[in-house]
Scaffold this motif. Structure first.
Motif, PDB file in Angstrom:
ATOM      1  N   ASN A  41      38.316  43.588  21.865  1.00 41.15           N
ATOM      2  CA  ASN A  41      39.115  44.804  21.716  1.00 41.15           C
ATOM      3  C   ASN A  41      39.948  45.127  22.968  1.00 41.15           C
ATOM      4  N   ILE A  42      40.476  44.101  23.592  1.00 44.28           N
ATOM      5  CA  ILE A  42      41.217  44.278  24.845  1.00 44.28           C
ATOM      6  C   ILE A  42      42.418  45.210  24.668  1.00 44.28           C
ATOM      7  N   ASP A  43      43.173  45.059  23.577  1.00 40.58           N
ATOM      8  CA  ASP A  43      44.358  45.904  23.377  1.00 40.58           C
ATOM      9  C   ASP A  43      43.971  47.379  23.249  1.00 40.58           C
ATOM     10  N   GLU A  44      42.925  47.629  22.500  1.00 42.18           N
ATOM     11  CA  GLU A  44      42.446  49.001  22.300  1.00 42.18           C
ATOM     12  C   GLU A  44      41.991  49.623  23.628  1.00 42.18           C
ATOM     13  N   VAL A  45      41.224  48.891  24.404  1.00 48.23           N
ATOM     14  CA  VAL A  45      40.716  49.404  25.693  1.00 48.23           C
ATOM     15  C   VAL A  45      41.878  49.623  26.665  1.00 48.23           C
ATOM     16  N   CYS A  46      42.812  48.684  26.702  1.00 48.57           N
ATOM     17  CA  CYS A  46      43.981  48.839  27.587  1.00 48.57           C
ATOM     18  C   CYS A  46      44.748  50.112  27.249  1.00 48.57           C
ATOM     19  N   LYS A  47      44.995  50.322  25.982  1.00 45.91           N
ATOM     20  CA  LYS A  47      45.748  51.502  25.557  1.00 45.91           C
ATOM     21  C   LYS A  47      44.984  52.784  25.866  1.00 45.91           C
ATOM     22  N   LYS A  48      43.701  52.803  25.572  1.00 42.23           N
ATOM     23  CA  LYS A  48      42.901  54.006  25.781  1.00 42.23           C
ATOM     24  C   LYS A  48      42.865  54.424  27.247  1.00 42.23           C
ATOM     25  N   PHE A  49      42.745  53.447  28.154  1.00 42.23           N
ATOM     26  CA  PHE A  49      42.595  53.760  29.569  1.00 42.23           C
ATOM     27  C   PHE A  49      43.887  53.591  30.366  1.00 42.23           C
ATOM     28  N   GLY A  50      44.954  53.160  29.700  1.00 39.08           N
ATOM     29  CA  GLY A  50      46.241  53.023  30.378  1.00 39.08           C
ATOM     30  C   GLY A  50      46.248  51.928  31.435  1.00 39.08           C
ATOM     31  N   LEU A  51      45.603  50.821  31.130  1.00 31.79           N
ATOM     32  CA  LEU A  51      45.480  49.717  32.090  1.00 31.79           C
ATOM     33  C   LEU A  51      46.023  48.426  31.495  1.00 31.79           C
ATOM     34  N   SER A  52      46.321  47.490  32.367  1.00 33.04           N
ATOM     35  CA  SER A  52      46.719  46.161  31.912  1.00 33.04           C
ATOM     36  C   SER A  52      45.461  45.376  31.546  1.00 33.04           C
ATOM     37  N   SER A  53      45.666  44.304  30.799  1.00 34.23           N
ATOM     38  CA  SER A  53      44.508  43.475  30.435  1.00 34.23           C
ATOM     39  C   SER A  53      43.874  42.856  31.674  1.00 34.23           C
ATOM     40  N   ALA A  54      44.686  42.501  32.671  1.00 29.32           N
ATOM     41  CA  ALA A  54      44.133  41.940  33.909  1.00 29.32           C
ATOM     42  C   ALA A  54      43.217  42.950  34.598  1.00 29.32           C
ATOM     43  N   SER A  55      43.616  44.227  34.601  1.00 31.52           N
ATOM     44  CA  SER A  55      42.780  45.260  35.227  1.00 31.52           C
ATOM     45  C   SER A  55      41.470  45.434  34.471  1.00 31.52           C
ATOM     46  N   VAL A  56      41.538  45.441  33.144  1.00 28.72           N
ATOM     47  CA  VAL A  56      40.310  45.579  32.352  1.00 28.72           C
ATOM     48  C   VAL A  56      39.377  44.404  32.623  1.00 28.72           C
ATOM     49  N   TYR A  57      39.906  43.184  32.613  1.00 30.48           N
ATOM     50  CA  TYR A  57      39.066  42.015  32.874  1.00 30.48           C
ATOM     51  C   TYR A  57      38.478  42.057  34.280  1.00 30.48           C
ATOM     52  N   ARG A  58      39.251  42.526  35.253  1.00 29.02           N
ATOM     53  CA  ARG A  58      38.742  42.651  36.631  1.00 29.02           C
ATOM     54  C   ARG A  58      37.597  43.659  36.674  1.00 29.02           C
ATOM     55  N   ILE A  59      37.755  44.789  36.004  1.00 29.65           N
ATOM     56  CA  ILE A  59      36.708  45.824  36.000  1.00 29.65           C
ATOM     57  C   ILE A  59      35.457  45.314  35.287  1.00 29.65           C
ATOM     58  N   VAL A  60      35.640  44.674  34.157  1.00 29.81           N
ATOM     59  CA  VAL A  60      34.500  44.158  33.381  1.00 29.81           C
ATOM     60  C   VAL A  60      33.773  43.071  34.167  1.00 29.81           C
ATOM     61  N   GLY A  61      34.519  42.285  34.927  1.00 25.97           N
ATOM     62  CA  GLY A  61      33.912  41.209  35.701  1.00 25.97           C
ATOM     63  C   GLY A  61      33.175  41.654  36.944  1.00 25.97           C
ATOM     64  N   ARG A  62      33.455  42.875  37.419  1.00 25.94           N
ATOM     65  CA  ARG A  62      32.777  43.393  38.605  1.00 25.94           C
ATOM     66  C   ARG A  62      31.385  43.863  38.263  1.00 25.94           C
ATOM     67  N   LYS A  63      30.507  43.727  39.214  1.00 25.62           N
ATOM     68  CA  LYS A  63      29.163  44.266  39.045  1.00 25.62           C
ATOM     69  C   LYS A  63      29.220  45.757  39.247  1.00 25.62           C
ATOM     70  N   GLU A  64      28.364  46.466  38.515  1.00 24.27           N
ATOM     71  CA  GLU A  64      28.329  47.929  38.598  1.00 24.27           C
ATOM     72  C   GLU A  64      27.836  48.374  39.891  1.00 24.27           C
TER      73      GLU A  64
END
Length: 100
Positions: free
Chosen positions: A77-100
């Motif tokens: 659901n990358i497109d949905e998450v990008c739109k909801k949070f106003g981020l690029s797909s690269a930013s979402v993948y970077r955030i998801v890849g980081r440890k909490e």
């Protein structure tokens, strides 16, 4: 020289009212007329409180946003998450890849 400076200040103030009107209209859903009234009141209030000072607006703490992204992202659901949070797909993948 003062006339040019006053003109620039006026242009900046008009731009600020326009930007705030757009934000209030888009983020809250108020009609243009009401959003404009709110924007003008905010600019007047900021002038009174901060007068000729530069104002720093810090970025919000992103840890809660990032946790929400990790929770909502399911890999498909990358497109949905990008739109909801106003981020690029690269930013979402970077955030998801980081440890909490």
């Amino acid at each position: 020289m003062n006339d040019k400076k006053n003109s620039n200040n006026e242009d900046t103030a008009i731009g600020l009212v326009f930007d705030i009107t757009t934000i209030v209209r888009d983020e809250i859903g108020y009609n243009e007329n009401f959003a404009s009234q709110i924007a003008e009141a905010l600019v007047r209030g900021l002038r009174k409180k901060y007068g000729c000072q530069e104002i720093y607006i810090p970025a919000p703490n992103r840890s809660e946003r990032d946790a929400s992204i990790r929770k909502e992202f399911n890999g498909r659901n990358i497109d949905e998450v990008c739109k909801k949070f106003g981020l690029s797909s690269a930013s979402v993948y970077r955030i998801v890849g980081r440890k909490e």
